[in-house]
Design a protein around this motif. Sequence first.
Motif, PDB file in Angstrom:
ATOM      1  N   GLY A   1      -0.163   6.283   3.570  1.00 51.05           N
ATOM      2  CA  GLY A   1       1.134   6.048   3.214  1.00 51.05           C
ATOM      3  C   GLY A   1       1.679   7.318   2.103  1.00 51.05           C
ATOM      4  N   PRO A   2       3.031   7.226   1.990  1.00 54.99           N
ATOM      5  CA  PRO A   2       4.134   6.553   2.505  1.00 54.99           C
ATOM      6  C   PRO A   2       4.337   6.741   3.872  1.00 54.99           C
ATOM      7  CG  PRO A   2       4.764   7.890   0.664  1.00 54.99           C
ATOM      8  CD  PRO A   2       3.719   8.262   0.927  1.00 54.99           C
ATOM      9  N   ASN A   3       4.660   5.872   4.872  1.00 46.83           N
ATOM     10  CA  ASN A   3       4.760   5.927   6.314  1.00 46.83           C
ATOM     11  C   ASN A   3       6.104   5.576   6.780  1.00 46.83           C
ATOM     12  OD1 ASN A   3       1.946   6.361   7.227  1.00 46.83           O
ATOM     13  ND2 ASN A   3       1.632   4.638   6.065  1.00 46.83           N
ATOM     14  N   ALA A   4       6.460   6.178   7.702  1.00 43.28           N
ATOM     15  CA  ALA A   4       7.514   5.713   8.549  1.00 43.28           C
ATOM     16  C   ALA A   4       7.578   5.780   9.938  1.00 43.28           C
ATOM     17  CB  ALA A   4       8.789   6.920   8.524  1.00 43.28           C
ATOM     18  N   LEU A   5       8.161   4.960  10.516  1.00 40.37           N
ATOM     19  CA  LEU A   5       8.025   5.140  12.251  1.00 40.37           C
ATOM     20  C   LEU A   5       9.198   5.569  12.907  1.00 40.37           C
ATOM     21  CD1 LEU A   5       6.356   3.709  14.789  1.00 40.37           C
ATOM     22  CD2 LEU A   5       7.689   1.885  14.461  1.00 40.37           C
ATOM     23  N   TYR A   6       9.097   6.431  13.656  1.00 40.19           N
ATOM     24  CA  TYR A   6      10.397   7.072  14.448  1.00 40.19           C
ATOM     25  C   TYR A   6      10.046   7.225  15.803  1.00 40.19           C
ATOM     26  CZ  TYR A   6      14.275   9.804  16.172  1.00 40.19           C
ATOM     27  OH  TYR A   6      15.551  10.091  16.723  1.00 40.19           O
ATOM     28  N   ASP A   7      10.892   6.910  16.622  1.00 42.91           N
ATOM     29  CA  ASP A   7      10.511   6.879  18.230  1.00 42.91           C
ATOM     30  C   ASP A   7       9.143   6.761  18.569  1.00 42.91           C
ATOM     31  OD1 ASP A   7      11.933   7.523  20.485  1.00 42.91           O
ATOM     32  OD2 ASP A   7      11.801   9.884  20.189  1.00 42.91           O
ATOM     33  N   GLY A   8       8.692   5.570  18.194  1.00 41.90           N
ATOM     34  CA  GLY A   8       7.254   5.147  18.524  1.00 41.90           C
ATOM     35  C   GLY A   8       6.091   6.116  17.969  1.00 41.90           C
TER      36      GLY A   8
ATOM     37  N   ALA B   1       0.821  -1.045  -0.037  1.00 37.56           N
ATOM     38  CA  ALA B   1      -0.036   0.088   0.024  1.00 37.56           C
ATOM     39  C   ALA B   1       0.820   1.313  -0.006  1.00 37.56           C
ATOM     40  CB  ALA B   1      -0.860  -0.217   1.253  1.00 37.56           C
ATOM     41  N   CYS B   2       1.854   1.251   0.657  1.00 39.35           N
ATOM     42  CA  CYS B   2       2.797   2.377   0.732  1.00 39.35           C
ATOM     43  C   CYS B   2       3.485   2.518  -0.717  1.00 39.35           C
ATOM     44  CB  CYS B   2       3.884   2.511   1.796  1.00 39.35           C
ATOM     45  SG  CYS B   2       3.067   2.666   3.448  1.00 39.35           S
ATOM     46  N   GLN B   3       4.011   1.355  -1.322  1.00 41.50           N
ATOM     47  CA  GLN B   3       4.503   1.195  -2.548  1.00 41.50           C
ATOM     48  C   GLN B   3       3.317   1.992  -3.731  1.00 41.50           C
ATOM     49  OE1 GLN B   3       6.070  -2.221  -4.247  1.00 41.50           O
ATOM     50  NE2 GLN B   3       7.132  -2.853  -2.617  1.00 41.50           N
ATOM     51  N   ALA B   4       2.253   1.590  -3.400  1.00 37.88           N
ATOM     52  CA  ALA B   4       1.298   2.224  -4.483  1.00 37.88           C
ATOM     53  C   ALA B   4       1.067   3.873  -4.163  1.00 37.88           C
ATOM     54  CB  ALA B   4      -0.252   1.593  -4.145  1.00 37.88           C
TER      55      ALA B   4
ATOM     56  N   THR C   1      13.972  -0.830   6.071  1.00 38.36           N
ATOM     57  CA  THR C   1      12.708  -0.933   5.536  1.00 38.36           C
ATOM     58  C   THR C   1      11.776  -1.936   6.487  1.00 38.36           C
ATOM     59  OG1 THR C   1      13.687  -2.613   4.247  1.00 38.36           O
ATOM     60  CG2 THR C   1      13.212  -0.634   3.401  1.00 38.36           C
ATOM     61  N   VAL C   2      10.408  -1.515   6.500  1.00 32.62           N
ATOM     62  CA  VAL C   2       9.435  -2.553   7.242  1.00 32.62           C
ATOM     63  C   VAL C   2       8.378  -2.727   6.323  1.00 32.62           C
ATOM     64  CG1 VAL C   2      10.118  -2.131   9.664  1.00 32.62           C
ATOM     65  CG2 VAL C   2       8.504  -0.536   8.482  1.00 32.62           C
ATOM     66  N   TYR C   3       7.727  -3.848   6.722  1.00 30.98           N
ATOM     67  CA  TYR C   3       6.582  -4.243   5.787  1.00 30.98           C
ATOM     68  C   TYR C   3       5.218  -3.955   6.538  1.00 30.98           C
ATOM     69  CZ  TYR C   3      10.125  -4.799   2.279  1.00 30.98           C
ATOM     70  OH  TYR C   3      11.096  -4.407   1.665  1.00 30.98           O
ATOM     71  N   CYS C   4       4.717  -2.963   6.519  1.00 29.30           N
ATOM     72  CA  CYS C   4       3.427  -2.414   6.991  1.00 29.30           C
ATOM     73  C   CYS C   4       3.564  -1.881   8.377  1.00 29.30           C
ATOM     74  CB  CYS C   4       2.424  -3.562   6.928  1.00 29.30           C
ATOM     75  SG  CYS C   4       0.687  -2.503   6.892  1.00 29.30           S
TER      76      CYS C   4
END
Length: 161
Positions: free
Chosen positions: A129-136, A86-89, A119-122
């Motif tokens: 998206g696109p999404n990133a996770l940082y510091d919770g 979904a983030c790729q899309a 990289t993570v997958y979902c």
Amino acid sequence: MEQPIAWEESLARDLISDKAELEGPLLPILHALQERFGYVDPRAVGLIASALNVSRAEVFGTLSFYKDFKKQKPLGRTIKLCLAEACQARGANALAARFEQASGCRIDGGFSGGVEIETVYCLGNCALGPNALYDGEIFGALTDEALAALHARAARDGVAR
Ligand code: FES
């Protein structure tokens, strides 16, 4: 999420005993240790094995099996960038490629300047998206500028450790 702190055996014992009575306690314990210390110190293996009455090999096997668990103190801060479907899309691959080109940092290339991007997958935020996770915290609808700003923030945080 709290910032990781230096390894402390008494705190590790408390985190382990908090979860030892759960059904299937090993993964929750490993996650709790990693969240608190930023990695799972090898000294935790024996503590976990004796708390759960299993072999060190069993604990170590699980620790090694999951690439998400770090076995060494991180050299800086980690941003997790989602490259699932979904983030790729929503342009995550192109975003990642532009970031690599502009910054000279390689995604999944280890630490550079105190920051790594893995990289993570979902991350469960697919619609934004696109999404990133940082510091919770999840950062959605990432633009080139937002990813660069997040990277700069992680670099500052890494220095402040
Ligand atoms: S696919 Fe990226 S958050 Fe789900």
